[in-house]
Design a protein around this motif. Structure first.
Motif, mmCIF file in Angstrom:
data_model
loop_
_atom_site.group_PDB
_atom_site.id
_atom_site.type_symbol
_atom_site.label_atom_id
_atom_site.label_comp_id
_atom_site.label_asym_id
_atom_site.label_seq_id
_atom_site.Cartn_x
_atom_site.Cartn_y
_atom_site.Cartn_z
ATOM 1 N N PHE A 158 23.290 23.903 -1.112
ATOM 2 C CA PHE A 158 23.165 22.589 -1.736
ATOM 3 C C PHE A 158 24.071 22.498 -2.958
ATOM 4 O O PHE A 158 24.438 23.506 -3.571
ATOM 5 N N LYS A 161 25.040 16.579 -7.478
ATOM 6 C CA LYS A 161 26.109 15.673 -7.892
ATOM 7 C C LYS A 161 25.806 15.001 -9.229
ATOM 8 O O LYS A 161 26.704 14.817 -10.052
ATOM 9 N N ASP A 215 20.634 13.289 -7.491
ATOM 10 C CA ASP A 215 21.563 13.106 -6.368
ATOM 11 C C ASP A 215 22.153 14.461 -5.981
ATOM 12 O O ASP A 215 22.740 15.149 -6.829
ATOM 13 N N TYR A 216 22.003 14.806 -4.717
ATOM 14 C CA TYR A 216 22.531 16.093 -4.262
ATOM 15 C C TYR A 216 22.906 16.007 -2.788
ATOM 16 O O TYR A 216 22.572 15.039 -2.092
ATOM 17 N N GLU A 217 23.600 17.012 -2.318
ATOM 18 C CA GLU A 217 23.948 17.110 -0.910
ATOM 19 C C GLU A 217 23.691 18.533 -0.433
ATOM 20 O O GLU A 217 23.725 19.481 -1.231
ATOM 21 N N TYR A 218 23.406 18.667 0.852
ATOM 22 C CA TYR A 218 23.165 19.999 1.398
ATOM 23 C C TYR A 218 23.712 20.087 2.812
ATOM 24 O O TYR A 218 23.963 19.071 3.475
ATOM 25 N N SER A 219 23.892 21.319 3.261
ATOM 26 C CA SER A 219 24.454 21.571 4.586
ATOM 27 C C SER A 219 24.010 22.943 5.051
ATOM 28 O O SER A 219 23.347 23.683 4.313
ATOM 29 N N LEU A 226 26.320 17.959 7.041
ATOM 30 C CA LEU A 226 26.204 17.584 5.633
ATOM 31 C C LEU A 226 25.304 16.362 5.466
ATOM 32 O O LEU A 226 25.436 15.376 6.182
ATOM 33 N N GLN A 227 24.388 16.450 4.504
ATOM 34 C CA GLN A 227 23.477 15.354 4.195
ATOM 35 C C GLN A 227 23.546 15.047 2.703
ATOM 36 O O GLN A 227 23.548 15.955 1.876
ATOM 37 N N SER A 228 23.601 13.761 2.357
ATOM 38 C CA SER A 228 23.568 13.330 0.957
ATOM 39 C C SER A 228 22.221 12.669 0.682
ATOM 40 O O SER A 228 21.817 11.756 1.410
#
Length: 252
Positions: A158, A161, A215-219, A226-228
């Motif tokens: 993760f 942002k 706000d973050y993203e992970y994969s 990838l997901q935001s």
């Protein structure tokens, strides 16, 4: 044996091989208790993923064999062995077509199950706080942390942002962090702490309402899927005899 009979046997043999190769691939992938490697180059060889072609060849071979046996019976209606075998072959062709449909349905279900097994799932679990109190009961500072939990079955990477934290109309927002992300193992959690929000003068009016936006993203570990995500939490700070109590509500 005529050329027609030989062609029927050859088609059935090749079709059976294609079906067997694809069955081997699926059986390998869905074994329990073992990590699944869908990108293994072994399964990208030309002979795999050809179950449709295999069933088609098998079905055509059975039909050709039926034609061959009917022709061999010389159109006689008496129950000669060739005539009985021809009827049985036609029945076998129907059963094979039914098996092809059932196998295809099972393969689709297995594929969906594999996709779910390998899907990264990371989400909000809890709001953590660290407070500093003054005398009398006043709040000098608060530090807010977002706990993220890996509910999937694969490790997750993760990256944060931006984070904003507000309490009693005072806001702290930043997009720069000493550490902006990390790795979370299946069934584990991690806490991402925001910088301390300091009140000058100390906060003395309670209960105090606030909110946090994360706000973050992970994969997955390879960077795929990838997901935001944006998490929004409202919280209320109330004084107690031993410090402060925080009650929160996840709104998004």
């Amino acid at each position: 044996m005529t050329l027609l009979g030989l062609a029927a046997i050859l088609l059935q043999f090749i079709g059976t091989l294609f079906v067997w190769f694809d069955t081997e691939r699926i059986s390998y992938a869905i074994q329990p208790g073992r990590a699944v490697l869908t990108d293994d180059p072994k399964w990208k060889a030309w002979r795999y993923n050809k179950s449709k072609l295999g069933f088609a060849l098998l079905f055509m071979g059975i039909l050709l064999q039926a034609v061959y046996l009917f022709a061999a019976s010389e159109r006689q209606t008496e129950l000669r062995p060739e005539f009985i075998l021809a009827i049985a072959t036609v029945i076998l062709a129907g059963v094979t077509a039914w098996m092809a449909c059932e196998t295809r349905s099972t393969a689709k279900t297995a594929t969906k199950a594999l996709a779910l097994e390998q899907m990264p799932i990371l989400g909000f679990r809890d709001l953590k706080t660290q407070t500093t109190s003054g005398m009398p009961t006043t709040l000098e500072s608060i530090r807010v942390g977002i706990e993220l939990f890996n509910a999937g079955r694969v490790p997750v990477k993760f990256k944060v942002k931006s984070v904003s934290v507000a309490l009693a109309n005072q806001l702290a927002s930043t997009g720069e962090f000493a550490s902006s992300g990390g790795r979370v193992l299946p069934g584990a959690s991690t806490i991402f702490w925001h910088s301390t929000l300091t009140f000058k003068p100390p906060l003395s009016t309670f209960p105090a309402n606030g909110n946090a936006r994360f706000d973050y993203e992970y994969s997955d570990e390879s960077g795929g899927q990838l997901q935001s995500i944006t998490e929004k939490v409202t919280y209320t700070v109330s004084p107690t005899q031993s410090g402060f109590y925080v009650n929160w509500l996840h709104v998004d």
